[in-house]
Write an enzyme that holds these catalytic residues in place. Structure first.
Site, PDB file in Angstrom:
ATOM      1  N   ASP A  71       0.824  -1.216   0.000  1.00 56.52           N
ATOM      2  CA  ASP A  71       0.000   0.000   0.000  1.00 56.52           C
ATOM      3  C   ASP A  71       0.854   1.261   0.000  1.00 56.52           C
ATOM      4  O   ASP A  71       2.044   1.240   0.316  1.00 56.52           O
ATOM      5  CB  ASP A  71      -0.973   0.015   1.186  1.00 56.52           C
ATOM      6  CG  ASP A  71      -0.270   0.010   2.533  1.00 56.52           C
ATOM      7  OD1 ASP A  71       0.764  -0.685   2.664  1.00 56.52           O
ATOM      8  OD2 ASP A  71      -0.751   0.696   3.452  1.00 56.52           O
ATOM      9  N   GLU A 125      -0.033  -0.991   5.650  1.00 52.65           N
ATOM     10  CA  GLU A 125       1.047  -0.584   6.547  1.00 52.65           C
ATOM     11  C   GLU A 125       0.953   0.897   6.869  1.00 52.65           C
ATOM     12  O   GLU A 125       1.408   1.334   7.917  1.00 52.65           O
ATOM     13  CB  GLU A 125       2.410  -0.881   5.899  1.00 52.65           C
ATOM     14  CG  GLU A 125       3.602  -0.773   6.869  1.00 52.65           C
ATOM     15  CD  GLU A 125       4.185   0.634   6.993  1.00 52.65           C
ATOM     16  OE1 GLU A 125       4.956   0.858   7.943  1.00 52.65           O
ATOM     17  OE2 GLU A 125       3.880   1.508   6.142  1.00 52.65           O
ATOM     18  N   GLU A 126       0.342   1.679   5.963  1.00 53.35           N
ATOM     19  CA  GLU A 126       0.341   3.147   6.113  1.00 53.35           C
ATOM     20  C   GLU A 126      -0.824   3.659   6.950  1.00 53.35           C
ATOM     21  O   GLU A 126      -1.043   4.873   7.025  1.00 53.35           O
ATOM     22  CB  GLU A 126       0.303   3.821   4.729  1.00 53.35           C
ATOM     23  CG  GLU A 126       1.516   3.525   3.844  1.00 53.35           C
ATOM     24  CD  GLU A 126       2.793   4.224   4.313  1.00 53.35           C
ATOM     25  OE1 GLU A 126       2.800   4.826   5.398  1.00 53.35           O
ATOM     26  OE2 GLU A 126       3.795   4.130   3.587  1.00 53.35           O
TER      27      GLU A 126
END
Lengths: 353, 353
Positions: A71, A125-126
């Site tokens: 991502d 992950e963000e």
């Protein structure tokens, strides 16, 4: 489209950037990655949500994880990618589709790896940690991640970043007594009392700790302060939120004890924390990695997903072609020479012994 | 209904309490007051909005204002009034319909006053200053308020409160430099820098000033503090709001200069202020008042409408039967003996010389 893993890794980076995958929308890209890895035949490919995991089973003495998140942060008018000389611009060029491209290119081109390989391409992950695909796989299928060493291809500008520091937030509160501000001597001003907290922070001497050649630098800082009832009232409460970044030789419990000792006498509440991760560079698989790459090694000061591997007992480092200072910026770019260099460096390690 | 001004002032207080007049809804009560004062014949009665002004024109050497606000804070299940022994309970019993009753009773029963009288019954004292009826009349018809001395019948528990302190708020700001809290040494922490502001406040020695026998006690206090960007960011800004309560021997300009001197080197912004009011008890009409009443005189530390008279050059005091500590409470009451005592005390003054 079909991802050409074996071709030019710079072109592969551009292809990944041109395939948008903002957090929460990684599905179509995960489909492509799944298909491309399955096409390589030598991997057992599986999936949990939008996280793709591919493993060799060659009976090698050590198993190494190569991981990258699929991502990106939201696109800021910077997709599709754009090439200018040696620089490739676009959302995710540095964080971290160049790392993903290095990972996928090596997966396709190292035919006889020295270690068994586990490739992890994960989602979310963000965004908030509870959505993190690596964390989810660690909970649902910890056996998928079992390994002797892990490399996350997060942007490090070609250096090896070992372990990571822990982080803890605490609310340090002073209490007073309300009164009308025209008769302030009937009250006790909790904001004035917070001077002692700030004086403590100003006097604090942060440690620097060398572990496996990585120097961690701790910090204890106020990140928020709030107090006040009304413009004519002596306040009875003031809260200072402090953030303690601690070297990985302290456990969370030891970090909490330290914060409570520093603010002895105050009302201290721990509001959240995450443990650090030891670099673990003395473990054989990790020492070998550092030796083969010959890249400079330094401590990771921020908190990263290497701590998720550490919590599974797996030493882990960050090593990637992107420049971390360019992450999350509209003008994000990657120097394409760093992509080629990262492929060469990791190939030495993966194809060695 | 008709207000019986000349009868028992305690019964008049109860009648006024039973006539609800929450701020903004004083119209019907102002109508009644207007009619009752007109019925007395010896007053010239006029009106601006819901403020009623009644004046004698007897050619006396001095003119004295008696003033009270007609509005109350919102009713809290405490209307109609209720009598228990010497105590009268209900919304406005202390703040300040007992004062209004004393004022109106004297208006009706002092047939030959020693001074010309100006009676002011005004609206919207309990809400924002911009709506205040006394302020509005002062702007629209300053001549209606012209006088040598003014008595506000605000609750003082039977003491004379002279003048009032000024109040000033200032925002004292520190500036720093943002950085990720994992690398705090790249930033400058503005919250840590605010320690110097709080240390200054803790070290501040407030003045006490005797003016005309009234001792004013100043105060400089933080009433709010705020700072912080995010839980992982070194903050670049911290604001401390301070409230300076200053004795009326300082002008607003002098108070501002003092605040700026105390916080020299910091970014100081004055956000609001209101001047104090000298007690003016050495003026003949005021000295005479204190002598006749024989009541204890003390400084008013909070800000009150006496400052509006001071701004018109008229010395003013608060003197009323209510207990200020009971104002704005659901259990608000007035000791009815204080009503009778206030009538007697003011009658000595108004009928004297």
């Amino acid at each position: 489209m079909t991802l050409d893993l074996a071709g030019d890794p710079v072109a592969l980076t551009a292809a990944l950037v041109d395939f948008p995958s903002v957090s929460g929308t990684e599905g179509p890209l995960a489909d492509e990655v799944f298909r491309a890895l399955e096409g390589l035949k030598r991997y057992e490919v599986t999936r949990d949500g939008d996280t793709v995991v591919a493993r060799t089973n060659l009976g090698r003495p050590h198993r190494v994880v190569l991981a990258g998140h699929l991502d990106t942060v939201p696109i800021a008018g910077n997709v599709p990618s754009r090439r200018e000389g040696d620089l490739l611009y676009g959302c995710g060029t540095t964080d971290m589709k160049s790392g993903d491209a290095v990972l996928l290119h090596l997966a396709a081109t190292v035919e006889e790896p020295a270690h068994d390989l586990t490739l992890v391409l994960y989602d979310n992950e963000e965004v908030e940690a509870s959505k993190n695909g690596l964390g989810r796989v660690g909970r649902n299928h910890p056996d998928w991640l079992a390994a002797d060493f892990a490399v996350l291809l997060e942007p490090t500008d070609g250096t090896v970043e070992g372990g990571c520091q822990g982080t803890m937030r605490a609310k340090v509160t002073t209490h007073g007594k309300r009164a009308h501000s025209a008769r302030s001597w009937h009250g006790v001003n909790a904001i004035h009392a917070a001077a002692a907290i700030l004086d403590t922070l100003n006097a604090y001497e942060a440690r620097q700790v060398d572990i496996d050649g990585c120097v961690y630098r701790e910090g204890l800082n106020a990140v928020a302060v709030s107090g006040g009832v009304a413009g004519n009232v002596i306040p009875d409460r003031c809260e200072v939120t402090v953030n303690f970044r601690f070297a990985p030789d302290r456990s969370e419990a030891q970090a909490e004890a330290h914060v409570r000792e520093v603010f002895a006498g105050f009302d201290v509440e721990i509001t959240d924390s995450a443990p650090g991760a030891l670099p673990g560079l003395s473990a054989p698989a990790a020492a070998n990695f550092v030796a083969e790459l010959g890249a400079p090694v330094q401590a990771k000061l921020g908190w990263t997903d290497v701590a998720r591997f550490a919590s599974l007992g797996i030493p882990a480092v960050n090593f990637g072609p992107g420049d971390p200072n360019l992450a999350h910026q509209a003008g994000e770019y990657v120097d394409t020479r760093k992509i080629t260099e990262a492929v060469q460096a990791l190939r030495r390690y993966l194809a060695a012994d």
